[in-house]
Design a protein around this motif. Structure first.
Motif, PDB file in Angstrom:
ATOM      1  N   ARG A  21      37.349  28.031  36.333  1.00 47.84           N
ATOM      2  CA  ARG A  21      37.934  28.684  37.503  1.00 47.84           C
ATOM      3  C   ARG A  21      38.199  30.159  37.216  1.00 47.84           C
ATOM      4  NH1 ARG A  21      40.627  26.166  41.653  1.00 47.84           N
ATOM      5  NH2 ARG A  21      40.769  24.339  40.325  1.00 47.84           N
ATOM      6  N   GLU A  22      38.735  30.451  36.034  1.00 44.11           N
ATOM      7  CA  GLU A  22      38.987  31.850  35.672  1.00 44.11           C
ATOM      8  C   GLU A  22      37.681  32.626  35.571  1.00 44.11           C
ATOM      9  OE1 GLU A  22      41.558  32.289  32.291  1.00 44.11           O
ATOM     10  OE2 GLU A  22      43.002  30.864  33.094  1.00 44.11           O
ATOM     11  N   GLY A  23      36.635  31.967  35.071  1.00 48.51           N
ATOM     12  CA  GLY A  23      35.329  32.615  34.997  1.00 48.51           C
ATOM     13  C   GLY A  23      34.768  32.928  36.367  1.00 48.51           C
ATOM     14  N   VAL A  24      34.924  32.001  37.299  1.00 54.13           N
ATOM     15  CA  VAL A  24      34.437  32.220  38.662  1.00 54.13           C
ATOM     16  C   VAL A  24      35.180  33.370  39.326  1.00 54.13           C
ATOM     17  CG1 VAL A  24      34.371  31.196  40.978  1.00 54.13           C
ATOM     18  CG2 VAL A  24      33.579  29.885  39.012  1.00 54.13           C
ATOM     19  N   ILE A  25      36.482  33.406  39.161  1.00 53.80           N
ATOM     20  CA  ILE A  25      37.278  34.470  39.786  1.00 53.80           C
ATOM     21  C   ILE A  25      36.916  35.831  39.186  1.00 53.80           C
ATOM     22  CG2 ILE A  25      39.636  35.383  40.021  1.00 53.80           C
ATOM     23  CD1 ILE A  25      40.536  32.428  40.270  1.00 53.80           C
ATOM     24  N   ALA A  26      36.828  35.899  37.864  1.00 49.83           N
ATOM     25  CA  ALA A  26      36.470  37.170  37.223  1.00 49.83           C
ATOM     26  C   ALA A  26      35.050  37.590  37.605  1.00 49.83           C
ATOM     27  CB  ALA A  26      36.588  37.031  35.706  1.00 49.83           C
ATOM     28  N   GLY A  27      34.134  36.634  37.672  1.00 42.77           N
ATOM     29  CA  GLY A  27      32.763  36.952  38.066  1.00 42.77           C
ATOM     30  C   GLY A  27      32.674  37.453  39.490  1.00 42.77           C
ATOM     31  N   ALA A  28      33.431  36.841  40.391  1.00 36.81           N
ATOM     32  CA  ALA A  28      33.425  37.279  41.788  1.00 36.81           C
ATOM     33  C   ALA A  28      33.972  38.696  41.928  1.00 36.81           C
ATOM     34  CB  ALA A  28      34.233  36.313  42.642  1.00 36.81           C
ATOM     35  N   LYS A  29      35.026  38.990  41.195  1.00 38.18           N
ATOM     36  CA  LYS A  29      35.571  40.350  41.234  1.00 38.18           C
ATOM     37  C   LYS A  29      34.553  41.358  40.715  1.00 38.18           C
ATOM     38  CE  LYS A  29      40.442  39.088  40.720  1.00 38.18           C
ATOM     39  NZ  LYS A  29      41.611  39.145  39.825  1.00 38.18           N
ATOM     40  N   ALA A  30      33.880  41.010  39.641  1.00 36.73           N
ATOM     41  CA  ALA A  30      32.866  41.906  39.079  1.00 36.73           C
ATOM     42  C   ALA A  30      31.696  42.076  40.044  1.00 36.73           C
ATOM     43  CB  ALA A  30      32.369  41.373  37.743  1.00 36.73           C
ATOM     44  N   ALA A  31      31.325  41.014  40.744  1.00 39.37           N
ATOM     45  CA  ALA A  31      30.221  41.100  41.707  1.00 39.37           C
ATOM     46  C   ALA A  31      30.570  42.027  42.862  1.00 39.37           C
ATOM     47  CB  ALA A  31      29.868  39.712  42.220  1.00 39.37           C
TER      48      ALA A  31
END
Length: 100
Positions: A21-31
């Motif tokens: 979940r933390e990876g998805v959130i960080a990835g979405a912010k980076a995207a």
């Protein structure tokens, strides 16, 4: 060798879900950041540079922006998940040393 209990498996599953979940959130912010970082110069170059105006149709522009966003998402998500897993692994190793 320690036996695997239902509680320990549930705890590991919860930890894995939290890491992903933390990876998805960080990835979405980076995207999102990468989308703007790629869109601004792409759209500006199409308006200002004759070569870009001739050669970069809307599909090419969208491909440039979406490639940057996708790349940023997967790199940041992967790094975040690996960092969380490493942190949890070290925490688990310290806890098992204390129990011995």
């Amino acid at each position: 060798m320690a036996s695997v209990t239902r509680a320990s498996m549930d705890q590991k599953l919860a930890m894995a879900k939290r890491c992903s979940r933390e990876g998805v959130i960080a990835g979405a912010k980076a995207a999102v950041v990468a989308t703007f970082a790629a869109a601004v110069p792409t759209l500006a170059s199409v308006r200002m540079l004759p070569w870009a105006k001739r050669n970069l149709n809307p599909t090419a522009q969208a491909l440039i922006v979406s490639t940057a966003a996708g790349f940023a998402y997967f790199v940041v998500a992967d790094k975040t998940v690996l960092a969380q897993a490493r942190k949890n692994s070290l925490k688990h190793a310290e806890m098992s040393k204390q129990h011995k």
